[in-house]
Design a protein around this motif. Structure first.
Motif, short mmCIF file in Angstrom:
data_model
loop_
_atom_site.label_atom_id
_atom_site.label_comp_id
_atom_site.label_asym_id
_atom_site.label_seq_id
_atom_site.Cartn_x
_atom_site.Cartn_y
_atom_site.Cartn_z
N ASN A 297 63.92 3.31 75.20
CA ASN A 297 64.40 4.49 75.90
C ASN A 297 65.72 4.25 76.65
O ASN A 297 66.42 5.20 76.98
CB ASN A 297 63.36 4.96 76.92
N ASP B 42 55.65 -1.62 69.88
CA ASP B 42 56.39 -0.35 69.93
C ASP B 42 56.22 0.22 71.33
O ASP B 42 55.60 1.26 71.53
CB ASP B 42 55.86 0.61 68.86
N ALA C 294 57.44 3.81 71.86
CA ALA C 294 57.14 4.76 70.78
C ALA C 294 58.39 5.24 70.05
O ALA C 294 58.58 6.45 69.83
CB ALA C 294 56.33 5.94 71.32
N TRP C 295 59.20 4.30 69.62
CA TRP C 295 60.35 4.63 68.78
C TRP C 295 60.05 4.42 67.30
O TRP C 295 60.87 4.75 66.44
CB TRP C 295 61.55 3.78 69.19
N THR D 69 58.70 4.72 63.51
CA THR D 69 58.32 5.69 62.49
C THR D 69 57.72 4.89 61.34
O THR D 69 57.93 3.67 61.26
CB THR D 69 59.53 6.47 61.98
N HIS E 152 52.29 2.74 70.31
CA HIS E 152 52.04 3.83 71.25
C HIS E 152 52.19 5.17 70.56
O HIS E 152 52.90 5.29 69.55
CB HIS E 152 52.98 3.73 72.45
N ASP E 153 51.54 6.19 71.10
CA ASP E 153 51.45 7.48 70.42
C ASP E 153 52.22 8.58 71.14
O ASP E 153 51.91 9.76 71.01
CB ASP E 153 49.97 7.88 70.27
N THR E 154 53.22 8.22 71.90
CA THR E 154 53.97 9.19 72.71
C THR E 154 54.51 10.34 71.88
O THR E 154 54.52 11.49 72.32
CB THR E 154 55.13 8.48 73.44
N ARG E 155 54.96 10.06 70.68
CA ARG E 155 55.56 11.09 69.83
C ARG E 155 54.67 11.48 68.66
O ARG E 155 55.12 12.05 67.67
CB ARG E 155 56.93 10.60 69.34
N GLY E 156 53.38 11.15 68.78
CA GLY E 156 52.41 11.62 67.80
C GLY E 156 52.42 10.88 66.48
O GLY E 156 51.79 11.33 65.52
N LEU E 157 53.08 9.72 66.41
CA LEU E 157 53.18 8.98 65.16
C LEU E 157 52.33 7.71 65.15
O LEU E 157 52.44 6.91 64.23
CB LEU E 157 54.64 8.61 64.89
N HIS F 121 59.06 7.10 81.28
CA HIS F 121 58.97 8.25 80.40
C HIS F 121 57.76 9.06 80.82
O HIS F 121 56.63 8.59 80.74
CB HIS F 121 58.84 7.81 78.94
#
Length: 320
Positions: free
Chosen positions: A153, A188, A191-192, A194, A219-224, A255
């Motif tokens: 971040n 990760d 959560a960057w 992919t 980590h699942d911050t962005r749903g991936l 974040h």
């Protein structure tokens, strides 16, 4: 090309990763209840607490009390986290924890400065002394870990070649001290990742280090989170960190929406449906997820705890 493993090994981090970020202090008795319940699910590794400064992470001020109060089960390794020698000595003093030495380097210079107040050269220079500290206590050093391995971040994208270089540096440091790293973790942290980035970074590290196993801390911050875990499975990765009910998040990631590790029961369901053995009783684990939600007093992001397992649904259909 995919190479799905026949078995995965899960490090359950919910009691540590999860409770460290809760806004309200979780009662020690609640933490112990969750650890004991997780012990009956088939999980063989549970990270129960952090031995860190209570002023920085107040939720971990009761570390010793949690370890003293839990009821260990045969075949389960109970672990803790520490950031320095003082924390390690506290963990050793409990006499009840599985201890393993680990080297850690950061792919993000900016995050390293925020988290450890060091620059890369200082972090690198600290690793040999860390190995010696573990050796002095008779603790083998078999694991290396790269933090923020997929992006940051504060710094942005991280070049995969940098991760390979950091892994090589860690392995060289360990060898110079008479140790041999057999497991390399890629974190990760913010959560960057992919799926494509997972495949690219994991593939490059595997090509450069075919003799070591890899683990993923996602980590699942962005749903991936689960999509990234699936990409890791496709690359043959067998070792994963996870948190029951999706507990947690990094308190230093700055974040507001930082999420916890991939949800353990959701990951177990995915693996089971692909024929990958986990050794975990999914129904008992789902009960633990509901218990975790009760303990923290607010909804948690895991899906299987409310949606149920497909195996249970098939049984009900067959019985009707």
């Amino acid at each position: 090309m995919t190479d799905l493993p026949s078995r995965v090994f899960i490090k359950e981090e919910g009691p540590r990763e999860g409770f460290q970020i809760e806004k309200r202090l979780i009662p020690t008795t609640g933490k112990i209840r969750l650890v004991d319940a997780l012990s009956d699910t088939g999980l063989d590794y549970i990270q129960v607490t952090s031995f860190v400064h209570p002023g920085k992470v107040p939720g971990m001020a009761d570390a010793e009390a949690v370890v003293a109060g839990m009821t260990p089960r045969d075949g389960v390794r109970y672990a803790g986290l520490w950031l320095n020698q003082q924390g390690l000595i506290r963990a050793i003093a409990t006499g009840r924890l599985y201890l393993e030495g680990k080297l850690t380097l950061y792919a993000s210079d900016a995050f390293l400065k925020r988290n450890q107040n060091r620059d890369p050269q200082q972090q690198l220079a600290a690793q040999p002394a860390l190995v010696k500290m573990y050796q002095a206590h008779g603790i083998p050093v078999r694991t290396g870990f790269v933090t923020a391995a997929f992006g940051c971040n504060f710094e942005g994208d991280v070049a995969p070649a940098k991760i390979v270089a950091l892994v090589n540096e860690m392995r060289a440091i360990a060898r110079d001290q008479g140790e041999d790293l057999s497991l390399i973790g890629l974190g990760d942290t913010m959560a960057w990742a992919t799926p494509e980035r997972i495949r690219r970074v994991v593939g490059m590290v595997q090509d450069a280090n075919p003799d070591v196993d890899l683990s993923l801390h996602l980590h699942d911050t962005r749903g991936l989170g689960l999509a990234n875990a699936y990409a890791g499975l496709q690359m043959g990765v067998q070792h994963f960190d996870a948190a029951v009910a999706g507990l947690g998040g990094c308190p230093f990631a700055a974040h507001a929406g930082a999420a916890g590790n991939i949800c353990t029961e959701d990951f177990v369901l995915m693996c089971e449906e692909m024929g990958i053995e986990t050794g975990v009783d999914l129904e008992k684990l789902s009960e633990c997820a509901r218990l975790a939600e009760e303990i923290v007093g607010h909804p948690l992001p895991g899906k299987v705890k409310t949606g149920g397992s497909l195996a249970a649904l098939r049984s009900r259909i067959a019985a009707s």
